[in-house]
Design a protein around this motif. Structure first.
Motif, PDB file in Angstrom:
ATOM      1  N   ILE A  72      11.542  95.573  22.912  1.00 62.98           N
ATOM      2  CA  ILE A  72      10.525  96.480  22.356  1.00 62.98           C
ATOM      3  C   ILE A  72      11.516  97.462  20.982  1.00 62.98           C
ATOM      4  O   ILE A  72      11.012  97.976  20.803  1.00 62.98           O
ATOM      5  N   PRO A 327       4.472 104.660  21.248  1.00 66.67           N
ATOM      6  CA  PRO A 327       5.165 103.835  20.405  1.00 66.67           C
ATOM      7  C   PRO A 327       4.557 103.343  19.314  1.00 66.67           C
ATOM      8  O   PRO A 327       3.221 103.180  19.201  1.00 66.67           O
ATOM      9  N   GLN A 331      -1.418 100.416  23.145  1.00 64.02           N
ATOM     10  CA  GLN A 331      -1.516  99.681  24.150  1.00 64.02           C
ATOM     11  C   GLN A 331      -2.248  98.329  24.198  1.00 64.02           C
ATOM     12  O   GLN A 331      -3.368  99.152  23.373  1.00 64.02           O
ATOM     13  N   THR A 348       4.463  93.708  27.137  1.00 60.87           N
ATOM     14  CA  THR A 348       4.688  94.447  28.356  1.00 60.87           C
ATOM     15  C   THR A 348       5.776  94.686  28.644  1.00 60.87           C
ATOM     16  O   THR A 348       6.491  93.644  27.934  1.00 60.87           O
ATOM     17  N   GLN A 349       7.243  95.357  29.127  1.00 59.73           N
ATOM     18  CA  GLN A 349       8.532  95.596  28.825  1.00 59.73           C
ATOM     19  C   GLN A 349       8.559  94.881  30.645  1.00 59.73           C
ATOM     20  O   GLN A 349       9.399  94.515  30.977  1.00 59.73           O
ATOM     21  N   ILE A 376       7.328  93.965  20.638  1.00 55.50           N
ATOM     22  CA  ILE A 376       6.548  94.386  21.080  1.00 55.50           C
ATOM     23  C   ILE A 376       6.989  95.919  20.257  1.00 55.50           C
ATOM     24  O   ILE A 376       7.747  95.663  19.687  1.00 55.50           O
ATOM     25  N   GLY A 379       8.583 100.259  22.987  1.00 58.71           N
ATOM     26  CA  GLY A 379       7.898 100.592  24.125  1.00 58.71           C
ATOM     27  C   GLY A 379       9.094 102.126  25.079  1.00 58.71           C
ATOM     28  O   GLY A 379       7.951 102.668  25.232  1.00 58.71           O
ATOM     29  N   ARG A 383       5.844 100.522  28.321  1.00 61.06           N
ATOM     30  CA  ARG A 383       5.135  99.393  28.336  1.00 61.06           C
ATOM     31  C   ARG A 383       5.260  98.897  29.739  1.00 61.06           C
ATOM     32  O   ARG A 383       5.514  97.588  30.445  1.00 61.06           O
TER      33      ARG A 383
ATOM     34  N   CYS B  98      11.949  97.376  16.602  1.00 64.00           N
ATOM     35  CA  CYS B  98      11.111  96.726  16.715  1.00 64.00           C
ATOM     36  C   CYS B  98      10.271  96.535  15.527  1.00 64.00           C
ATOM     37  O   CYS B  98       9.245  95.135  15.704  1.00 64.00           O
TER      38      CYS B  98
END
Lengths: 683, 161
Positions: A72, A327, A331, A348-349, A376, A379, A383, B98
């Motif tokens: 992430i 973030p 989503q 997803t985390q 990603i 996060g 997530r 990221c």
């Protein structure tokens, strides 16, 4: 509704392979270049040495290292692979990283609590070492020498004049038993761990080839947008979709739970359709809740202090707001349910815990769910909750074709699981020498999630005599959850700002006062080094102040010293000096990145970020009003890492908690005013 | 359906879409050029910065009809091999965390270097503050822009005709 899937065949093939659990089960039909090369390269034509879930030696001498923990932005795809590669004894340039498809065989896959390196260090070392011992044993047998006379390095096994590449040994090694307790390297002999190493995804990122969740194009998918009620307890009670359906590219509109879904050929169509819905919202029971009402409830829950022991009494209260995670990548989730299988691409985390949830929601057997984890876009704890994936599954069930659910920035800001707001009352008593002998902390948080409050209240890093903390919560309709550094995102500020007040009350220098009470030698060293590097005590220009804050947890230590100047418009953070002791640093550059980013988070919270509740919902809707630091705000930041042979500590969160305290303490040094509520609003 | 012709990364493309569709979604959903990111859709985060002609533009705020007949440069077209001075500097200094915003950062920096080959801190603040990095990589971005400006002439850049 019908849809031509450009790569339907690809996906079916991959799903079938994944279902049989073959060696190639981890190959994805994704546009990711590594995965594609593996799927179509030599890998399928020769023997593949795969002693465990974590690595494969391919016939072309490449080594594939499978990383189970999602990246992430904290750099797992690099750091996890470095740990395996170190023990294996491979040339790092030959390593290709593959993201694991969710599978219980990997154990915990979640990323949170700064636990990835700490939780995976030992098992990943054993995995690499076991493979190395098997390759060495195969070579030793071939040459008729003892294994102890062989060594593995840079992807070859050597013994005297004998030399064989891993790939040439792979077939023999694969026939050997996997050693249960392989011998690990002496850390003094590490050649990969501890070396500054570029992120494995850098080239893909800077060329635009990196595939994040929203970039998944493995299947041609419809786009879905959801119009959600504005209030947390709200429900769209009626809607008129006449105009929405007229938008070019809108395919369907239907109610789902409390909201309304618009399906489009493109994201633009889905968003435009949503804009044209006419809806009536029933706000539900919490339609009048505001930030002010929550704040009042928290204040009212604070108990009067009992009588204090004799000495100099210092009291203060602190207030912190709700925060969104925000973030950069909103989503999203891509889902295709077909022929009894459910295929998911989820940023997803928690890929492993999503497996079971997804199977139940999709109504397919758990072994028929495949969860691909793309890169990603941030996060920060958001997530850890898989609400977006559950929505996407429900929509996919209804649609029947692949669907990519896209949250808008507005959705992401207004439908988060927020860092709880909190209220803190502190009281300390100093003896005649200025030593705190009594420390009491009452905290009230808004929101009931157990892990969202200040949880380290009892374990101050100072020997302050009698220390007690007690907390409670007030119920609110605001969904809350873990936010980078969780409880420390409250107490990191509150404690270090209050300790600064105690130093002032004791008439002592903030660094000297802390050093007089900190016992942990690692924290002491980090503080001493930070003070030295920041020229603590040297004269500053008028209007500029310097503040310090210490933090320790997750097996790591971080000290911040911040210099800030009061300007007409507010506060300018000029300079930050940080020291960090995280034990063995897997990737020193990655460690520094986490301190750099965590500090920007902490400073943004100190000066900018706040989620406001009005009429039972969130006011802010984007970075326009939920503000974060930008280039013009960001200070020059010097980071000094302390070399250590201690076990690796967690790094994802340790840079956050102290930063706002160091800034508030710097503002006090510049102005003589204590600011105890975040974000700081200058008088 | 309406259709528009434009040049993307040096290639002529014909897009069938409403003229109101933001360039961002044309790139991502019509042309499958996913390097340009969706961050906010309302012009405040900068994740979708591309060059239209010589200038940085937020692709989420530019309707397709406005770029008809124009040249658009995205991160995918910045260089053939990922060796644009900015891309090399970004890798050299290990800027991304990221990575999601970095295409927007690099494209904004590319526009800056075209105007100011040796930008000052103030130039960087002015040009780059429109692009948010939620991971907080700003200090390294600043260093990377300076490194690209010093060490690498802009002539290696691919400029679409």
């Amino acid at each position: 509704m019908s849809l031509e899937s450009v790569s339907r065949r690809d996906v079916l093939r991959v799903a079938a392979v994944a279902g049989t659990g073959l060696v190639l089960g981890c190959r994805l039909a994704s546009p990711d270049s590594h995965a594609r090369n593996l799927s179509h390269g030599e890998a399928q034509d020769g023997p593949v040495f795969e002693p465990n879930a974590w690595l494969k030696v391919l016939p072309n001498d490449d080594v594939v290292i499978v990383v189970a923990r999602p990246d992430i932005g904290q750099g797992t795809r690099t750091s996890m692979a470095m740990i395996v590669a170190e023990e294996l004894g491979v040339d790092w340039r030959k390593v290709k990283v593959e993201q694991a498809v969710a599978d219980r065989k990997y154990g915990p896959m979640g990323v949170g609590g700064s636990a990835s390196v700490r939780g995976s260090y030992a098992p990943l070392r054993r995995a690499g070492a076991a493979a190395r011992e098997m390759l060495v044993a195969a070579a030793a047998a071939k040459w008729g020498v003892e294994a102890s006379a062989c060594r593995a390095e840079n992807g070859v096994v050597l013994s005297g004049d004998n030399k064989l590449a891993f790939a040439a040994l792979a077939a023999d090694a694969a026939k050997l038993p996997v050693p249960a307790n392989p011998t690990l390297k002496d850390p003094a002999a590490f050649t990969i761990i501890g070396k500054r190493t570029s992120r494995v995804d850098n080239r893909d990122v800077v060329t635009g080839r990196a595939v994040f969740g929203l970039d998944v194009r493995a299947v041609k998918a419809f786009r879905a947008a959801i119009l959600r009620p504005r209030c947390f307890t709200g429900r769209i009670s009626e809607f008129d979709d006449t105009e929405a359906r007229k938008v070019e590219g809108v395919r369907d509109v239907f109610q789902l739970g409390t909201g309304v879904v618009v399906i489009g050929d493109t994201t633009h169509a889905a968003f435009e359709g949503r804009k044209r819905l006419k809806t009536t919202e029933n706000p539900g029971p919490a339609g009048k809740v505001t930030s002010a009402s929550i704040r009042e409830a928290m204040r009212a829950a604070i108990q009067p202090w009992p009588e204090a022991p004799e000495g100099k009494v210092v009291e203060a209260t602190f207030e912190l707001p709700f925060l969104a995670h925000a973030p950069m990548e909103p989503q999203n989730c891509t889902v295709w349910i077909h022929d009894g299988v459910c295929e998911i691409w989820a940023p997803t985390q928690v890929p492993d815990s999503l497996l079971g949830q997804a199977a139940r929601a999709a109504e397919v057997a758990p072994d028929k769910v495949t969860i691909h984890v793309p890169l990603i876009g941030g996060g920060f704890g958001r997530r850890l909750v898989s609400d977006f994936a559950m929505e996407a599954i429900e929509i996919a069930k209804r649609v029947g074709d692949p669907v990519q659910l896209v949250w808008s920035r507005d959705d992401d800001t207004r439908h988060d699981y927020y860092r709880p707001a909190s209220h803190h009352a502190l009281r300390a008593v100093l003896d005649a020498s200025g030593k705190p002998i009594h420390w009491r902390h009452q905290y009230i948080q808004a929101g009931g999630r157990t892990n969202a409050g200040p949880y380290r209240a009892e374990s101050l890093d100072y020997g302050f005599g009698s220390v007690e903390a007690r907390g409670g919560s007030v119920a609110t309709p605001v969904p809350t959850g873990a936010w980078r550094s969780v409880g420390h995102s409250h107490t990191g500020f509150v404690y270090e700002a209050f300790v600064d007040e105690l130093a002032t009350a004791a008439g002592q220098d903030p660094v000297a006062f802390r050093l007089a009470h900190i016992e942990d030698p690692r924290l002491r060293k980090a503080l001493e080094l930070c003070a030295e590097k920041a020229n603590w005590g040297s004269k500053l220009p008028n209007g500029r102040g310097r503040g310090v804050a210490c933090f320790a947890d997750y097996g790591s230590y971080c000290v911040h010293i911040v210099e800030a100047t009061m300007t007409k418009g507010g506060v300018k953070v000029n300079r930050v000096v940080s020291t960090v002791d995280c034990g063995i640093a897997i990737n020193p550059g990655g460690v520094e990145q986490q301190i750099l980013g965590g500090t920007v988070d902490g400073l943004s919270c100190a000066l900018r970020a706040e989620i406001t509740i009005e009429n039972g919902g969130v006011v802010e809707s984007s970075y326009r009003d939920f503000e974060w630091f930008r280039m013009k705000d960001a200070p020059r930041h010097e980071i000094h890492r302390i070399e250590s042979r201690e076990s690796p500590g967690g790094m994802g969160e340790v840079g956050v908690p102290g930063a706002p305290a160091a800034l508030a303490n710097a503002i006090f040094a510049a102005t003589g005013t204590r600011y105890r509520n975040l974000p700081i609003r200058l008088a | 359906m309406e259709h528009f012709e434009l040049k993307v990364n040096g290639q002529n493309v014909r897009v069938e879409a409403s003229g109101e569709m933001p360039l961002l979604w044309v790139l991502r959903d019509k042309l499958n050029l996913c390097g340009t990111k969706y961050g906010c859709g309302v012009g405040v985060c900068g994740s979708c910065v591309v060059l239209v002609g010589e200038f940085a533009a937020r692709a989420c705020m530019v309707p397709l009809k406005q770029v008809a007949g124009k040249s658009v440069l995205t991160i995918e077209g910045l260089s053939k091999t990922g060796d644009h001075p900015l891309q090399r500097a970004w890798m050299e200094l290990d800027v991304p965390q990221c990575g999601y915003c970095q295409a927007g950062q690099i494209m904004a920096a590319a526009a800056l270097l075209r105007r100011k080959p040796n930008p000052t801190d103030a130039d960087i603040d002015a040009a780059m503050s429109d692009v948010i990095c939620r991971c907080g990589t700003y200090d390294r971005i600043r260093s990377a822009i300076k490194l690209a400006a010093q060490g690498a002439p802009g002539s290696e850049e691919e400029v679409p005709a």
